[in-house]
Design a protein around this motif. Structure first.
Motif: not given
Length: 273
Positions: A78-80, A101
């Motif tokens: 997540e977020r990456q 994200p």
């Protein structure tokens, strides 16, 4: 106990096989244990490293493919999570598309002029223009998204179970599925996929092995031992596992890497001596 494996002539991946025997150490994962039964004739294939290339050590690799002179990779967390085009020579990111994200990116495959990337728990498949990586829409599907590849008919997906799921290339609707078995026993945790010479190559999660699967029957027809590559990387993070297979069909080159690995390997599959 792990017995010896007889490797039958004519069952090698894309290169000639010879009749040889090999054995697995006791540390071999239970998920490939079925193939080590004394009466098994399942080939155990080794790999020769042809070349090493730099790879982004921050990439949590989930999908990998080769198209038109470049590597394409999908990453997780997540977020990456993103989808990226990569230069083979230096590992540099040439283009990138970010995934929401809140979503965890997963497998990646090509259909005509679009890339399709899965998400782990969201049931959303993203479509991207392969030239620009601009978004081209979404599809919904049920279940977890793990690995993805394509053949001439559509997509082949893994979901962490023992199944390979055949999906429509336009809608991602499930067409059929086949159970993956190794010497007659279910093989779970099939992860990243690549369609090569009419077979599906698959990572087995948290192992140093690939398996070669007949997509028509689900039977594992060979095990490919990449533990020497895992040992060379010597990762300390338990999630920095082997994951990522790409095939350059025109040059018949095979590439593999792993999550957080600093190296991408070009390999040739061969039988052990």
């Amino acid at each position: 106990m792990f017995g010896r494996i007889t490797i039958a002539a004519g069952l090698a991946f894309a290169w000639p096989a010879v009749l040889v025997s090999s054995s697995l150490p006791s540390a071999a994962p239970a998920r490939v244990q079925a193939a080590t039964a004394p009466d098994s004739r399942l080939p155990m294939l080794s790999a020769t490293i042809v070349a090493r290339y730099p790879h982004d050590r921050t990439a949590f690799t989930e999908g990998l493919l080769w198209h038109d002179g470049a590597l394409y990779e999908s990453t997780g967390q997540e977020r990456q999570s993103d989808v990226r085009r990569i230069s083979l020579a230096d590992g540099k990111i040439l283009a990138r598309a970010r995934i929401d994200p809140a979503q965890f990116g997963e497998g990646l495959a090509l259909w005509k002029d679009q890339l399709v990337s899965l998400t782990w728990h969201d049931g959303i498949a993203h479509r991207w223009d392969v030239r620009t990586l601009k978004p081209k829409g979404q599809n919904r599907y049920t279940g977890e998204g793990w690995g993805l590849t394509s053949d001439a008919r559509g997509f082949i997906q893994s979901d962490g179970s023992e199944s390979l799921i055949m999906r429509d290339p336009l809608t991602l609707a499930e067409r059929s599925r086949v159970a993956v078995t190794i010497d007659g026993r279910p093989l779970r945790d099939i992860n990243e996929l690549e369609y090569v010479h009419g077979a599906v190559l698959a990572n087995v999660w948290h192992t140093g092995f690939l398996v070669r699967i007949d997509p028509a029957t689900g039977k594992v027809t060979a095990i490919i031992d990449l533990r020497p590559l895992v040992a060379e990387i010597a990762a300390t993070d338990p999630e920095a596992v082997l994951n990522g297979i790409a095939w350059d069909a025109k040059a018949d080159r095979l590439f593999v890497t792993g999550k957080y690995w600093p190296t991408l390997f070009e390999i040739k599959i061969a039988t052990p001596r």
